[in-house]
Design a protein around this motif. Structure first.
Motif, PDB file in Angstrom:
ATOM      1  N   SER A 148       0.821  -1.212   0.000  1.00 19.53           N
ATOM      2  CA  SER A 148       0.000   0.000   0.000  1.00 19.53           C
ATOM      3  C   SER A 148       0.857   1.265   0.000  1.00 19.53           C
ATOM      4  O   SER A 148       0.329   2.376  -0.022  1.00 19.53           O
ATOM      5  CB  SER A 148      -0.919   0.011   1.228  1.00 19.53           C
ATOM      6  OG  SER A 148      -0.161   0.103   2.424  1.00 19.53           O
ATOM      7  N   GLU A 149       2.187   1.096   0.039  1.00 17.14           N
ATOM      8  CA  GLU A 149       3.094   2.234   0.046  1.00 17.14           C
ATOM      9  C   GLU A 149       3.905   2.262  -1.253  1.00 17.14           C
ATOM     10  O   GLU A 149       3.708   1.436  -2.138  1.00 17.14           O
ATOM     11  CB  GLU A 149       4.009   2.159   1.270  1.00 17.14           C
ATOM     12  CG  GLU A 149       3.221   2.142   2.582  1.00 17.14           C
ATOM     13  CD  GLU A 149       4.099   2.077   3.804  1.00 17.14           C
ATOM     14  OE1 GLU A 149       5.340   2.007   3.630  1.00 17.14           O
ATOM     15  OE2 GLU A 149       3.568   2.075   4.920  1.00 17.14           O
ATOM     16  N   LYS A 150       4.801   3.209  -1.360  1.00 18.36           N
ATOM     17  CA  LYS A 150       5.597   3.345  -2.573  1.00 18.36           C
ATOM     18  C   LYS A 150       6.735   2.337  -2.550  1.00 18.36           C
ATOM     19  O   LYS A 150       7.633   2.413  -1.713  1.00 18.36           O
ATOM     20  CB  LYS A 150       6.144   4.774  -2.699  1.00 18.36           C
ATOM     21  CG  LYS A 150       6.893   5.021  -4.005  1.00 18.36           C
ATOM     22  CD  LYS A 150       7.308   6.467  -4.141  1.00 18.36           C
ATOM     23  CE  LYS A 150       6.120   7.369  -4.387  1.00 18.36           C
ATOM     24  NZ  LYS A 150       6.549   8.770  -4.680  1.00 18.36           N
ATOM     25  N   LEU A 151       6.699   1.382  -3.474  1.00 17.13           N
ATOM     26  CA  LEU A 151       7.740   0.357  -3.528  1.00 17.13           C
ATOM     27  C   LEU A 151       8.992   0.908  -4.203  1.00 17.13           C
ATOM     28  O   LEU A 151       8.916   1.774  -5.076  1.00 17.13           O
ATOM     29  CB  LEU A 151       7.236  -0.872  -4.301  1.00 17.13           C
ATOM     30  CG  LEU A 151       6.029  -1.594  -3.713  1.00 17.13           C
ATOM     31  CD1 LEU A 151       5.604  -2.729  -4.637  1.00 17.13           C
ATOM     32  CD2 LEU A 151       6.348  -2.148  -2.330  1.00 17.13           C
ATOM     33  N   GLN A 152      10.142   0.372  -3.811  1.00 21.62           N
ATOM     34  CA  GLN A 152      11.400   0.767  -4.414  1.00 21.62           C
ATOM     35  C   GLN A 152      12.201  -0.476  -4.764  1.00 21.62           C
ATOM     36  O   GLN A 152      12.006  -1.546  -4.189  1.00 21.62           O
ATOM     37  CB  GLN A 152      12.205   1.646  -3.460  1.00 21.62           C
ATOM     38  CG  GLN A 152      11.530   2.962  -3.121  1.00 21.62           C
ATOM     39  CD  GLN A 152      12.416   3.865  -2.305  1.00 21.62           C
ATOM     40  OE1 GLN A 152      13.639   3.825  -2.415  1.00 21.62           O
ATOM     41  NE2 GLN A 152      11.821   4.705  -1.473  1.00 21.62           N
TER      42      GLN A 152
END
Length: 390
Positions: A148-152
């Motif tokens: 649900s967050e920004k993947l890197q």
């Protein structure tokens, strides 16, 4: 996810915000950035969630960065705030310092200087370390929350690879950089993401070729993106098993990309898009490895015997999430998907090429089914069936 250092970034220039965010997340693995492009949005984030550190631009579409600082100071006297602005005259600096600003960074800035200044600030406020005794959630919950967050992605680009290019910006072309960076998966995906953000707003058209992305961003901005990624010290993998898996996935992706490009050229297809799709075909697993590394950095201890099963179970979900996060065009998403699943009713020969390239790398380009796919794609069966194993 575990112990976060929450940073509020108020910046209306999306490309500048992306660069600052890349530098921030490179300082430690527990940093999470909330970006707002307007004073109103930033004020809402502050009132709902607060922040451990605030960075804000001076001039905004609906006000000034100092307006946000005044809102913050109504409820918090000690939250550190940094102003990043092209307005660095004495009067502006005096106003900022009067409101308890801990640093003032002038635009334009180069990535190395920005990284050094922010690193100094983090050392001063001493908040980048996880709290002692913090209790981590179970690994499954951690992995689910990450979606649900920004993947890197983990990055291996070094500053030594980028620094010499900064002085050559005037003589470099988008084609030069696209060729030089053709196997830098994390960088290519970042450039595609940023360029699509611009292209979709301007024309509604999505792009899938690295050279197009660099053309839209410009050589100088593309180099800045590369430098920001090179300075991202938190993105590397340190756990031996995770690092080993990343090397294998990256090698697989590069092989698929190279073979797909060669196949596409032989039948006059768009080889650049096929090459890009090959590079991205293992991004889900790579992002998952980065998330597992973050879990370990926060004190977690995943069962090494379960890592392979975790990659099989979660890798496709992370890959699908990244396709959406990066706003990849549908045709490029389909090319990536075809690497893993045979395109049964595909009319696009490029989809067949991607799957055949995957079979070629796995030394499975034999048998009636593979020969049928080669015929449908219009590829020379003798050439590809008798080539040395990949």
């Amino acid at each position: 996810m575990g112990v976060h250092l929450n940073i509020l970034l108020l910046e209306d220039d999306e490309l500048v915000a992306s660069l600052v965010e890349a530098v921030l997340t490179g300082l430690a693995s527990n940093i999470h950035v909330k970006h707002a492009a307007t004073l109103a949005a930033a004020s809402n984030i502050w009132r709902r969630q607060g922040a451990d550190l605030v960075l804000c631009d001076w001039n905004l579409p609906d006000g000034y960065g100092l307006d946000l600082v005044r809102i913050i100071r109504q409820t918090s006297e000690h939250t550190p705030v940094i102003i990043i602005s092209a307005s660095s005259d004495r009067e502006h600096v005096k106003q900022a310092l009067h409101l308890g600003i801990i640093d003032f960074i002038a635009k334009p800035f180069d990535m190395a200087t920005l990284h050094q200044r922010l690193q100094t600030v983090f050392e001063r406020i001493n908040t980048v370390k996880p709290a002692e005794g913090a209790i981590l959630p179970p690994l499954d919950h951690w992995l689910e929350q990450a979606l649900s967050e920004k993947l890197q992605l983990p990055g291996e680009l070094s500053a030594e690879q980028v620094t010499p290019l900064l002085g050559q910006a005037d003589s470099l072309t988008p084609s030069d950089l696209a060729t030089r960076w053709k196997n830098e998966t994390a960088l290519i995906t970042r450039l595609l993401q940023l360029a699509n953000n611009i292209s979709l707003k301007r024309s509604g058209n999505a792009i899938s070729r690295p050279v197009e992305a660099i053309s839209i961003l410009g050589v100088e901005m593309s180099l800045n993106c590369a430098m920001a990624m090179a300075l991202n010290i938190a993105r590397g993998l340190t756990h031996p098993r995770l690092k080993e898996q990343a090397v294998l996935y990256q090698a697989h992706a590069e092989q698929v990309a190279a073979i797909a490009r060669a196949m596409a050229i032989s039948i006059n297809l768009d080889s650049a898009s096929c090459h890009a799709a090959g590079l991205l075909c293992r991004c889900g697993e790579l992002a998952l490895l980065r998330t597992l590394q973050d879990y370990i950095d926060q004190g977690g201890h995943p069962d090494e015997n379960e890592i392979e099963n975790i990659l099989k179970q979660w890798g496709p979900r992370y890959g699908n999430r990244l396709k959406i996060q990066w706003q990849l065009p549908i045709p490029l998403r389909e090319l990536i998907g075809a690497v893993h699943v045979v395109p049964s009713h595909a009319t696009r020969k490029a989809l067949l090429v991607m799957h055949l390239a995957s079979l070629r790398v796995a030394s499975r380009l034999r048998g009636p089914e593979a020969e049928r796919l080669l015929r449908r794609a219009g590829l020379d069966q003798h050439k590809w069936l008798n080539a040395p194993d990949a």
